[in-house]
Design a protein around this motif. Structure first.
Motif, short mmCIF file in Angstrom:
data_model
loop_
_atom_site.label_atom_id
_atom_site.label_comp_id
_atom_site.label_asym_id
_atom_site.label_seq_id
_atom_site.Cartn_x
_atom_site.Cartn_y
_atom_site.Cartn_z
N GLY A 1 1.43 4.36 -18.07
CA GLY A 1 0.59 4.42 -17.10
C GLY A 1 1.30 3.92 -15.84
N THR A 2 0.49 4.16 -14.36
CA THR A 2 0.94 3.99 -13.35
C THR A 2 -0.08 3.15 -12.26
OG1 THR A 2 2.25 5.91 -13.44
CG2 THR A 2 2.18 4.83 -11.24
N VAL A 3 0.36 2.06 -11.88
CA VAL A 3 -0.40 1.36 -11.06
C VAL A 3 -0.15 2.29 -9.55
CG1 VAL A 3 -0.89 -1.17 -9.99
CG2 VAL A 3 -0.18 -0.74 -12.33
N THR A 4 -1.37 2.73 -9.03
CA THR A 4 -1.38 3.18 -7.67
C THR A 4 -2.16 2.50 -6.64
OG1 THR A 4 -3.07 4.58 -8.64
CG2 THR A 4 -0.57 5.57 -8.67
N GLU A 5 -3.21 1.60 -7.07
CA GLU A 5 -4.13 0.97 -6.24
C GLU A 5 -4.72 -0.31 -6.74
OE1 GLU A 5 -6.49 4.58 -6.31
OE2 GLU A 5 -7.44 4.20 -7.90
N GLN A 6 -5.09 -0.91 -5.84
CA GLN A 6 -5.61 -2.36 -6.33
C GLN A 6 -7.15 -2.13 -6.94
OE1 GLN A 6 -5.12 -3.43 -2.29
NE2 GLN A 6 -3.78 -5.07 -2.82
N ARG A 7 -7.06 -2.14 -8.38
CA ARG A 7 -8.58 -2.10 -9.10
C ARG A 7 -8.29 -2.71 -10.32
NH1 ARG A 7 -8.26 2.12 -12.79
NH2 ARG A 7 -6.69 3.74 -12.11
N GLY B 1 7.02 -5.03 -8.04
CA GLY B 1 6.02 -4.87 -6.81
C GLY B 1 4.74 -4.82 -7.38
N VAL B 2 4.37 -5.24 -8.52
CA VAL B 2 3.00 -5.33 -8.99
C VAL B 2 2.40 -6.68 -8.86
CG1 VAL B 2 3.34 -6.09 -11.42
CG2 VAL B 2 1.49 -4.66 -10.72
N GLU B 3 1.04 -6.83 -8.57
CA GLU B 3 0.48 -7.99 -8.40
C GLU B 3 -0.67 -8.08 -9.28
OE1 GLU B 3 1.11 -9.16 -3.71
OE2 GLU B 3 -0.87 -8.07 -4.34
N ALA B 4 -0.60 -9.12 -10.44
CA ALA B 4 -1.75 -8.95 -11.39
C ALA B 4 -2.62 -10.22 -11.18
CB ALA B 4 -1.18 -9.33 -12.89
N PHE B 5 -4.06 -9.92 -11.38
CA PHE B 5 -5.10 -10.96 -10.80
C PHE B 5 -6.00 -11.54 -12.02
CE2 PHE B 5 -3.99 -8.59 -7.27
CZ PHE B 5 -3.93 -9.01 -6.04
N GLN C 1 0.73 -1.00 0.11
CA GLN C 1 0.08 -0.16 0.13
C GLN C 1 0.92 1.26 0.06
OE1 GLN C 1 -3.31 0.31 -0.16
NE2 GLN C 1 -4.10 -1.53 0.30
N GLY C 2 0.38 2.40 -0.71
CA GLY C 2 1.11 3.50 -0.72
C GLY C 2 2.12 3.59 -1.75
N THR C 3 2.61 2.42 -2.73
CA THR C 3 3.60 2.41 -3.41
C THR C 3 3.05 2.39 -4.73
OG1 THR C 3 3.68 0.02 -3.68
CG2 THR C 3 5.13 1.09 -1.82
N SER C 4 3.82 2.79 -5.98
CA SER C 4 3.30 2.95 -7.29
C SER C 4 4.39 1.97 -8.11
CB SER C 4 2.99 4.20 -7.86
OG SER C 4 4.55 5.18 -7.69
N VAL C 5 3.78 1.49 -9.31
CA VAL C 5 4.58 0.93 -10.30
C VAL C 5 4.20 1.43 -11.62
CG1 VAL C 5 4.92 -1.43 -11.13
CG2 VAL C 5 4.35 -1.21 -8.90
N ARG C 6 5.13 2.00 -12.43
CA ARG C 6 5.14 2.47 -13.54
C ARG C 6 5.18 1.50 -14.86
NH1 ARG C 6 10.43 5.34 -14.23
NH2 ARG C 6 10.93 3.43 -13.11
N PHE C 7 4.31 1.58 -15.84
CA PHE C 7 4.31 0.64 -16.85
C PHE C 7 4.27 1.14 -18.33
CE2 PHE C 7 -0.36 1.27 -15.52
CZ PHE C 7 -1.07 1.31 -16.69
#
Length: 361
Positions: A322-328, A352-356, A293-299
């Motif tokens: 884009g940037t991953v900033t929250e779980q959605r 540090g990204v999680e893909a679902f 939580q509170g981190t971000s991942v650029r893509f």
């Protein structure tokens, strides 16, 4: 989606969100118009709402306290694309009929573990303009009491507390609204006309392009994934360096870089990991989030090896950044016609990204 698997052809025409369990079935309902006064069965009683772990936008509501009101129960989970595409109608019904005795209750029954976090639900509800009462059903108590199997699911309850209609999945909006009108009139509400709501969906809420949809939802955790194509297959629950084939078959996907494939998700351990997916749909979405939580991942996103340009989704620019900033759910591609088989690729510049799950529209 429903638990039992069916032929791929049935998967591709679907509109029902995923149940708790395994497999995937999407089912698109053909429109039906209810007569002026439908003969509605009694499907049971509105069960207790006492299993909610919390409430948003409202103090706790009870089945007994709702007697005298027509109630619309909307079972949802905030990353479900099928639910997102129904939301414009539910939101419009809540607004239009609020003063005539309709109570809309969103029962948030999570699919992924992060959707049990009430702060995530609160943020999603605010972002999606869900201002009607929300029963936070993180333990699935209300889900079980309803004997529900789907996201999304609507249950229409009359003023005597009896369930008179249900709708599983997307579609049949006119029928659902006509039944709401009928039950409100039967409850004595005045001024119930025959006009229907008009919606203007945007972004991920836009209805799927069903005629061009040839890619079903697919999870990327090993418990429920299909068509994984990285060389050597998946190494479960531990870090592994993957390589993708030069070309994928339709609906195949692959990893490259240092990833951990877990039961429910796939997590990136080092920068510059990639996921490739060959798909056929107007829209491509990926449910993902930062592991911490509170981190971000650029893509960066590519389609057929090039920046997406006019085919970019709402969560990337035309260069695919884009940037991953929250779980959605993130909308990454919305391609203009003609829709064709495309090779999608996303490269994460940070770990540090999680893909679902991938979903399409």
């Amino acid at each position: 989606m429903k638990a039992n698997k069916v032929l791929l052809a049935a998967l591709l025409i679907g509109a029902i969100g995923a149940p708790i369990g395994t497999g995937a079935e999407e089912k698109k309902m053909m429109p039906q118009v209810a007569p002026a006064r439908a003969q509605l069965p009694i499907e049971g009683e509105l069960p207790s709402l006492g299993g909610a772990t919390g409430w948003l936008n409202s103090p706790p509501l009870t089945a007994a306290g709702l007697r005298g009101k027509v109630v619309l129960i909307d079972v949802w989970t905030y990353t479900c694309i099928n639910w997102l595409r129904t939301l414009p109608y539910v939101r419009a019904w809540a607004e239009k009929y609020r003063n005539q005795g309709l109570v809309v209750i969103g029962v948030h029954s999570p699919e992924f573990a992060f959707e049990k976090n009430v702060d995530n639900v609160r943020r999603a509800a605010k972002d999606m303009r869900v201002d009607y009462p929300i029963a936070v059903d993180s333990d699935h108590a209300i889900w079980r009491a309803l004997k529900n199997e789907y996201w999304p699911a609507l249950y229409v309850v009359d003023a005597q507390g009896r369930i008179r209609h249900h709708q599983f999945g997307e579609g049949e909006y006119e029928q659902s609204e006509r039944i709401i009108q009928q039950l409100l009139a039967e409850a004595g509400a005045g001024g119930i006309g025959r006009d229907l709501v008009s919606v203007d969906p945007r972004g991920a809420e836009v209805a799927a392009d069903w005629g061009n949809l040839k890619s079903p939802e697919n999870y990327v955790g090993y418990e429920r994934t299909e068509n994984f194509a990285s060389r050597g297959g998946a190494v479960l629950d531990k870090p592994h360096v993957y390589a993708a084939p030069a070309r994928l078959k339709l609906n195949g996907w692959a990893l490259s870089g240092d990833w951990t494939v877990a039961k429910k998700l796939t997590a990136l351990n080092k920068p510059n990991g990639r996921i490739a997916y060959r798909f056929h749909a107007r829209d491509l979405h990926l449910v993902m989030g930062p592991a911490a939580q509170g981190t971000s991942v650029r893509f960066r996103v590519l389609i057929d090896g090039q920046p997406p340009g006019a085919a970019h989704g709402i969560d990337v620019d035309d260069q695919g950044n884009g940037t991953v900033t929250e779980q959605r759910l993130y909308q990454l591609i919305r391609q203009p016609k003609p829709v064709a088989d495309r090779q999608f690729e996303i490269e994460f510049l940070d770990p540090g990204v999680e893909a679902f799950a991938f979903t399409f529209g």
